[in-house]
Design a protein around this motif. Structure first.
Motif, PDB file in Angstrom:
ATOM      1  N   GLN A  18      97.752  51.846  79.783  1.00 28.79           N
ATOM      2  CA  GLN A  18      98.351  51.430  78.529  1.00 28.79           C
ATOM      3  C   GLN A  18      99.165  50.158  78.673  1.00 28.79           C
ATOM      4  N   ASN A 182      87.624  49.151  65.862  1.00 31.53           N
ATOM      5  CA  ASN A 182      87.606  49.924  67.099  1.00 31.53           C
ATOM      6  C   ASN A 182      86.730  49.245  68.135  1.00 31.53           C
ATOM      7  N   GLU A 199      98.628  40.594  68.326  1.00 30.27           N
ATOM      8  CA  GLU A 199      97.834  41.815  68.309  1.00 30.27           C
ATOM      9  C   GLU A 199      98.631  42.906  67.607  1.00 30.27           C
ATOM     10  N   ARG A 201      98.516  46.866  66.666  1.00 28.66           N
ATOM     11  CA  ARG A 201      97.824  48.120  66.983  1.00 28.66           C
ATOM     12  C   ARG A 201      98.122  49.184  65.932  1.00 28.66           C
ATOM     13  N   GLU A 227     100.956  51.592  61.694  1.00 28.54           N
ATOM     14  CA  GLU A 227     101.080  50.556  62.722  1.00 28.54           C
ATOM     15  C   GLU A 227     101.925  51.086  63.865  1.00 28.54           C
ATOM     16  N   ILE A 241      92.480  47.358  75.806  1.00 28.15           N
ATOM     17  CA  ILE A 241      92.462  48.389  74.779  1.00 28.15           C
ATOM     18  C   ILE A 241      91.114  49.094  74.793  1.00 28.15           C
ATOM     19  N   HIS A 248      92.999  48.074  66.696  1.00 30.39           N
ATOM     20  CA  HIS A 248      93.844  46.894  66.569  1.00 30.39           C
ATOM     21  C   HIS A 248      93.242  45.832  65.666  1.00 30.39           C
TER      22      HIS A 248
END
Length: 311
Positions: A18, A182, A199, A201, A227, A241, A248
């Motif tokens: 992550q 996605n 970015e 997410r 968000e 990701i 995102h």
């Protein structure tokens, strides 16, 4: 562990999975439409160029006598415990004199190393991210792929890989942005080559909790998407990701500067899902390239295949 087209993507830890480097939170900004003409010449890039994580760390000496980063050492240990070929993962040559052997890790070197690694049946995703971090952006190496369009961002194929990955340059005009989307059964590793991108997410959309048996199923989905993060990627920054990490949107919030990014997908995909931020409604979109290996796709083909928001 993730199975993708014959490749098993391994990860050292959930924390590293992550982790995105060189990202910092930024406030919400608005964007204007890009109205510049398509250009083949160098663009006005911002001059700020922070160091990447790879150049900020002191490089320890590996037990085998090689100079390499702690990232590579951790990956080697992980692989040895799982009977994976640890010798596949090695430190790359860096362009900084105080790093490794002092050479320059070029774009061609990056592509060659990716081909070597993806020839294996099992690939460590942290090592792939390490390779993307290790490449220091040099416009002289990627400018031939940086082809802009006056209406929207473009996807330009750099290397088709060996069927297990592909590499492309995305070009963003002032105010250009993607839809929320996605990455179906794929890992996306994104590196900034020039400029800055934001970015944003999102969590996957969920149906609203509505009481009553007479509620239409579509009405249950009319719920704004949540968000979960907003960060700024600067030149030479890298992030990662996949669908397990969320959805995102990527956007160039600058009104004065264009931006260029390098994207690796494993495995490649030809379509993805885009999402309406206000309702969570999902739509399928096909992907296409604006140029391939530096050559612009024919106008007829480009009109038949509108690029998808799958960066």
């Amino acid at each position: 562990m993730k199975h993708m087209h014959g490749v098993v993507m391994e990860r050292v830890s959930q924390q590293q999975q992550q982790q995105c480097v060189k990202r910092r939170e930024v406030p919400t900004t608005t964007m204007d439409d890009d109205d510049d003409n398509e250009r083949q010449q160098p663009m006005p890039w911002p001059t700020k160029r922070p160091c990447s994580r790879a150049t900020q760390e002191q490089v320890p000496r590996d037990v085998d006598g090689d100079d390499c980063s702690s990232t590579v050492r951790a990956i080697r240990g992980y692989c040895r415990k799982r009977n994976m070929p640890s010798d596949v993962y090695r430190p790359v040559v860096q362009q900084d004199a105080n790093r490794c052997s002092g050479g320059k890790f070029r774009l061609t070197d990056l592509i060659g190393e990716l081909h070597r690694v993806f020839a294996e049946d099992r690939v460590n995703v942290e090592y792939v991210q390490y390779l993307m971090e290790s490449y220091r952006s040099d416009p002289a190496e990627w400018l031939k792929y940086a082809k802009f369009n006056k209406f929207r961002y473009t996807r330009n194929l750099v290397d088709a890989g060996n069927g297990k990955f592909n590499l492309m340059v995305l070009c963003w005009g002032e105010g250009d942005g993607s839809s929320i989307h996605n990455h179906p059964e794929s890992d996306c590793i994104m590196k900034m080559l020039a400029g800055q991108l934001t970015e944003v997410r999102f969590a996957w959309p969920e149906k609203s909790a509505v009481d009553g048996d007479d509620v239409d199923e579509d009405d249950q989905q009319l719920q704004p998407m949540c968000e979960i993060g907003r960060t700024l990627l600067e030149t030479d920054g890298v992030c990662h990701i996949n669908d397990a990490m969320g959805l995102h949107r990527v956007e160039n919030a600058s009104h004065t500067d264009k931006a260029v990014s390098l994207h690796l997908y494993c495995p490649p995909f030809e379509e993805c899902s885009t999402f309406n931020q206000q309702t969570g409604h999902e739509t399928m979109a096909k992907s296409a390239f604006w140029s391939i290996y530096g050559e612009k796709v024919s106008k007829k083909r480009a009109e038949e295949h509108v690029p998808a928001d799958d960066n």
